[in-house]
Design an enzyme around this catalytic site. Structure first.
Site, short mmCIF file in Angstrom:
data_model
loop_
_atom_site.label_atom_id
_atom_site.label_comp_id
_atom_site.label_asym_id
_atom_site.label_seq_id
_atom_site.Cartn_x
_atom_site.Cartn_y
_atom_site.Cartn_z
N GLU A 67 52.22 23.56 27.35
CA GLU A 67 52.41 25.00 27.19
C GLU A 67 52.02 25.44 25.78
O GLU A 67 52.20 24.71 24.81
CB GLU A 67 53.87 25.38 27.48
CG GLU A 67 54.33 25.05 28.90
CD GLU A 67 53.63 25.88 29.96
OE1 GLU A 67 52.86 26.80 29.61
OE2 GLU A 67 53.84 25.61 31.16
N THR A 416 49.07 35.13 27.63
CA THR A 416 50.33 35.33 26.90
C THR A 416 50.07 35.83 25.48
O THR A 416 50.90 36.51 24.90
CB THR A 416 51.16 34.04 26.86
OG1 THR A 416 50.36 32.97 26.34
CG2 THR A 416 51.65 33.66 28.25
N PHE A 417 48.92 35.48 24.91
CA PHE A 417 48.54 35.99 23.59
C PHE A 417 48.44 37.52 23.64
O PHE A 417 48.95 38.23 22.77
CB PHE A 417 47.19 35.38 23.19
CG PHE A 417 46.81 35.58 21.75
CD1 PHE A 417 46.99 34.57 20.82
CD2 PHE A 417 46.24 36.78 21.32
CE1 PHE A 417 46.62 34.74 19.49
CE2 PHE A 417 45.87 36.96 19.99
CZ PHE A 417 46.07 35.94 19.08
#
Length: 459
Positions: A67, A416-417
């Site tokens: 992750e 997610t960035f």
């Protein structure tokens, strides 16, 4: 004379200071920083021992090594919100969350850098995080454990309860998702997956007293029931719990006030903010004052605000690398992305664009050729020494800070960035239409899949 004695008292107090007052209870109350000392002298001096206090519970955790940095930030929020509730339950009033070190993440590609066991303080303002809930760095945990453990225990740290979490095989049995957990038999394979050859989280001084494998399905609040049901029959005044694969645990209430308070407390390391702000001013003539950004000294003073203008530039986050083959159906070609950027620049009357991307140097060169009429820049450390100091994660955060202050932002689908930049811009007070934008696979398609919109919530 009075000044001299006051100076002696303050120096003595600070020299004996521990990271968290709640750890010591009435053994030795934590001494504080100078501001807290004058605000509340009573809690900044020693008190006698009182064995009636509840046990000190340290909760450590880790995340699947595959992750990335930004998913790990989300896992922290899940556990921080949980801990704040847990500390209100009998026996858990002195619980503390131990922040796991950052070590050689998958997306950190600078192999020449030493990126093992980096503390959270390298990237975040831990004092700001501590204003939301009791957290300490791993190295601080080792120090506190030695103070609280039995004398003569040496440097070895014993994990009383090591919970290895995993998903149920069928998460929607009979079509229904139900919060539940179930103890299972630990296998040799699960042990190897969690411990590897270098110990727990790469620390050889961490040993496990009892290993418990659990199928877990549900939100973080379910952890309390698991702790109570599976805890040892007896434990000392010091309790150490470890959650392996903590990403298995879901949010209790995603996107609510509690979520946003924890998220707002995660302000960045001030040195990274300084570097990003200098870059903004040098390349875009952008400052918080000119851009009407909401940024009080403390996150606790933030409130509803939608008047941020942002700097005179557009920011585009373009995920390339593994997204090119892992998410080929939604990731645009370089040309398609460039045309979408160009269209928006013309629409907004902007001439400058900041690129946050894991693209190669050749791809960035091609992108600039597609946008010849515009100024296209990206951030990179000026020297190898600066890169050695910042690390890959620090550079990524500087990218996020610069993007979060742009007039308009467009991100990558399901990255997610991108999500973290959305959140930062919500905190800073941008109108939603300047933030929640997503690249389409093809520039001509206007109804492509978009990332979700979740507005910030205040109490």
């Amino acid at each position: 004379m009075i000044r001299r004695w006051l100076f002696v008292i303050l120096c003595s107090c600070f020299a004996a200071a521990s990271p968290l007052e709640s750890i010591h209870g009435n053994q030795q109350e934590v001494c504080c920083g100078w501001y807290d000392f004058f605000r509340d002298i009573y809690r900044c001096y020693d008190k006698p021992v009182d064995d009636s206090q509840p046990p000190v519970t340290f909760i450590l955790y880790d995340v699947n090594p595959s992750e990335g940095f930004n998913l790990r930030r989300d896992v922290y929020i899940r556990l921080a919100v949980f801990l704040r509730t847990l500390r209100k339950r009998p026996g858990y009033e002195r619980s503390v969350l131990v922040l796991p070190p950052w070590s050689e993440l998958f997306h950190w590609r600078s192999s020449y850098l030493n990126q093992m066991h980096l503390p959270w303080g390298h990237f975040f303002d831990v004092a700001s995080m501590r204003m939301y809930v009791e957290v300490i760095e791993t190295w601080q945990f080792f120090d506190e454990y030695r103070k609280l453990a039995k004398p003569g225990g040496g440097h070895n740290v014993v994990i009383d309860e090591f919970y290895r979490l995993s998903h149920f095989d069928d998460m929607f049995e009979n079509g229904v998702f139900v919060d539940k957990f179930e103890q299972t038999v630990c296998t040799k394979e699960t042990d190897q997956n969690n411990l590897g050859t270098s110990g727990v989280m790469g620390y050889r001084n961490l040993t496990i007293d009892e290993r418990i494998c659990v199928k877990f399905q549900g939100s973080a609040s379910l952890l309390h029931s698991m702790f109570e049901k599976l805890k040892p029959k007896e434990y000392q005044r010091l309790r150490v719990i470890f959650l392996a694969r903590a990403e298995t645990v879901l949010h209790d209430y995603w996107g609510n006030v509690d979520y946003w308070e924890a998220r707002r407390s995660m302000r960045f390391n001030r040195d990274l903010v300084r570097i990003a702000n200098k870059f903004r001013q040098d390349f875009f003539n952008s400052t918080n004052q000119w851009d009407r950004v909401q940024r009080p000294a403390s996150w606790t003073d933030e409130g509803p605000y939608r008047k941020t203008k942002g700097g005179d530039y557009l920011c585009a986050h373009m995920r390339r690398a593994d997204f090119l083959y892992g998410r080929e159906k939604t990731t645009p070609t370089l040309h398609s992305a460039a045309m979408q950027i160009k269209r928006k620049l013309l629409e907004l009357g902007l001439r400058k664009v900041f690129i946050a991307s894991d693209c190669s140097k050749s791809e960035f060169h091609d992108l600039k050729n597609y946008l010849k009429r515009f100024k296209v820049v990206r951030y990179s450390p000026e020297t190898k020494e600066e890169m050695t100091r910042l690390k890959d994660g620090g550079v990524a955060i500087i990218d996020q800070i610069i993007c979060s202050h742009a007039r308009f932002f467009i991100g990558t689908y399901e990255s997610t960035f991108t999500y973290r930049i959305y959140e930062e811009r919500e905190i800073l007070g941008f109108p939603k239409d300047l933030t929640f934008n997503t690249f389409c696979k093809e520039e001509e398609v206007g109804n492509c899949e978009k990332n979700a919109i979740w507005p910030i919530q205040y109490a």
